[in-house]
Design a protein around this motif. Structure first.
Motif, short mmCIF file in Angstrom:
data_model
loop_
_atom_site.label_atom_id
_atom_site.label_comp_id
_atom_site.label_asym_id
_atom_site.label_seq_id
_atom_site.Cartn_x
_atom_site.Cartn_y
_atom_site.Cartn_z
N GLU A 85 0.94 -1.20 0.09
CA GLU A 85 0.13 -0.01 -0.08
C GLU A 85 0.91 1.36 0.10
OE1 GLU A 85 -4.35 0.87 1.85
OE2 GLU A 85 -2.69 0.31 3.39
N ASN A 89 0.89 4.12 -2.76
CA ASN A 89 0.61 5.54 -2.70
C ASN A 89 1.85 6.34 -3.23
OD1 ASN A 89 -1.85 5.29 -1.46
ND2 ASN A 89 -0.78 4.82 0.64
N LYS A 105 -4.91 -1.51 -5.84
CA LYS A 105 -5.43 -1.00 -4.59
C LYS A 105 -6.75 -1.74 -4.23
CE LYS A 105 -4.23 3.95 -4.13
NZ LYS A 105 -4.02 4.34 -2.94
N ILE A 108 -5.74 -5.12 -2.73
CA ILE A 108 -5.45 -4.93 -1.16
C ILE A 108 -6.91 -5.00 -0.45
CG2 ILE A 108 -4.59 -3.51 0.41
CD1 ILE A 108 -2.13 -2.89 -1.75
#
Length: 465
Positions: A85, A89, A105, A108
């Motif tokens: 993550e 980002n 994303k 996840i």
């Protein structure tokens, strides 16, 4: 078959990389080559080689977002979600319009069981992707995780509108229709799909399955025929076609279709078993038994094979052999209520009443609550003189069949046998109320009770009322 230039380059890159590993020489690869090499090893389940390739790739291309996304994928695979993550980002800050960032994303979120949030991410990915089919497929999978079959179905249909050759989406659409009990709607959809893609053997096969499910066996066979015309080695279609032919009692044609599956692959115990059943229906006992024996030779642990031989010998009234083979089945699955019921019935035919009683007791113990099972069991207990056990069994049966005259007549007869006249008359009154004409059961099952004038008078009195 000639390889395309892309395939040749791909194979060359792999050979070059593996040669480098053997010689310990460091060779240069561009970032896309590395991505293909890493994904190849991941697909092969060789994660150690994939990680080695990724390490070398990032040393040669430390700023490649494509390689970093592959790294994210591997981190997610290893359940290192926080690190993945964080890296995502960082990538988002550089490339906010890269659809793969949103897909990862979503991946996840899905791993964290946040499926609604995953769908949100994938919907953003739709704004930036060129591969709509893949994203719709992923959205469909998330809806499946949420048990929202209607929205899952819509997503898989959108996926197929973008890429009609996506076979996994086609299977998933059919799965959703079937789960929602929308078989006719599924048939209509697949027929439309076939209008656009008439050479899809998968679609024809699925259409055949759907027709089979709604018992339209002629239509099912026609669909399976098309599937096998497109792919004459489509084993599943030949198998399903054979099952449909059996349903139509076209046993000769069913045998042909089952034999085709054996030609295409090693003989399966299922195909051999079905061929045996077809021959038995055709009255060819010799070939039926031959194939049943082949079945258990192919798979000695297939209890259904032993049961087929058991049933064959029962129909021949050869109960000694039937008993031998039902014991073979029970040795494999000794918790099968239907096998115990067969065991009991065979022993009963051989006048082995104690063994028969044991069989019916085990059948009930493993969940056979059919009325006839209870009654067969009770009648044997009565024959063995175990009146108290017979009464307890009938009282248990009455919980499942509270308004059953055959249970009440038997309770009445047994209580009379034990000289408990109050309970006997209570149950006889119930039995006569439920079905007066069936009082003949007392005469058949309890001649000693029937011989009592007081009992016959009680029955006559009930009739006058």
């Amino acid at each position: 078959m000639q390889l395309s230039n892309e395939e040749e380059d791909y194979n060359l890159s792999l050979s070059k990389f593996e040669s480098m590993l053997k010689t310990n020489k460091v060779l240069f690869f561009d970032s896309e080559e590395f991505e293909e090499i890493i994904l190849h090893y991941l697909d092969m389940g060789k994660s150690a080689l994939a990680k080695k390739a990724l390490k070398l790739a990032l040393e040669q291309h430390p700023r490649s977002s494509g390689l970093k996304l592959v790294q994210v994928e591997m981190l997610i695979y290893d359940d290192k979600l926080e690190i993945a993550e964080k890296l995502l980002n960082e990538l988002y800050a550089i490339e906010p319009t890269n659809e793969e960032i949103y897909i990862q994303k979503a991946n996840i979120c899905s791993k964290r069981d946040q499926h609604e949030k995953a769908v949100e991410m994938l919907k953003i990915a739709l704004d930036y992707t060129d591969d709509y089919a893949d994203v719709y497929n992923l959205i469909g999978m998330e809806y499946l995780f949420m048990d929202n079959l209607e929205l899952a179905k819509e997503s898989f249909i959108k996926c197929l509108e973008e890429d009609f050759e996506d076979q996994s989406a086609l299977y998933n659409v059919v799965y959703c229709f079937e789960f929602l009990d929308q078989n006719q709607e599924a048939i209509a959809y697949i027929n439309k799909y076939i209008d656009k893609n008439p050479y899809s053997e998968i679609a024809w096969h699925q259409l055949g399955r759907l027709y089979y499910g709604v018992k339209e066996y002629e239509n099912a066979i026609r669909a399976f025929d098309y599937a096998t015309l497109i792919d004459d080695e489509f084993l599943g279609a030949f198998m399903e076609k054979a099952k449909a032919l059996e349903r139509l009692k076209k046993y000769d044609l069913a045998i042909e279709s089952y034999n085709r599956t054996i030609e295409l692959d090693d003989a399966t115990s299922y195909a051999l078993l079905r061929i045996g059943k077809c021959y038995e229906k055709l009255g060819n006992k010799v070939l039926a038994l031959k194939y049943f024996n082949k079945t258990v030779h192919e798979d000695p642990l297939l209890d259904k094979g032993w049961i087929a031989i058991t049933d064959f010998y029962v129909r021949q009234k050869n109960f000694q052999k039937a008993l031998f083979f039902v014991n073979k089945a029970l040795a494999i699955d000794n918790q099968n209520k239907l096998y115990w019921k067969r065991f009991a019935a065979i022993n009963k035919q051989m006048n082995l009443f104690e063994e028969a009683e044991f069989g019916y007791r085990k059948a009930v113990e493993f969940g056979d609550y059919q009325l006839d099972t209870w009654l067969f069991w009770v009648d044997i207990l009565q024959f063995l003189g175990e009146f108290e056990s017979a009464i307890q069994t009938l009282l248990q049966a009455s919980e499942y069949f509270p308004e059953e005259n055959e249970v009440e007549y038997r309770l009445a007869g047994l209580y009379f046998m034990l000289s408990d006249n109050i309970k006997a008359k209570f149950h006889l009154s119930n039995a006569l109320r439920l079905n007066y004409d069936n009082y003949i059961l007392l005469e058949d099952l309890f001649p000693v009770v029937w011989a009592k004038k007081t009992v016959r008078n009680y029955i006559d009195k009930h009739k006058k009322q």
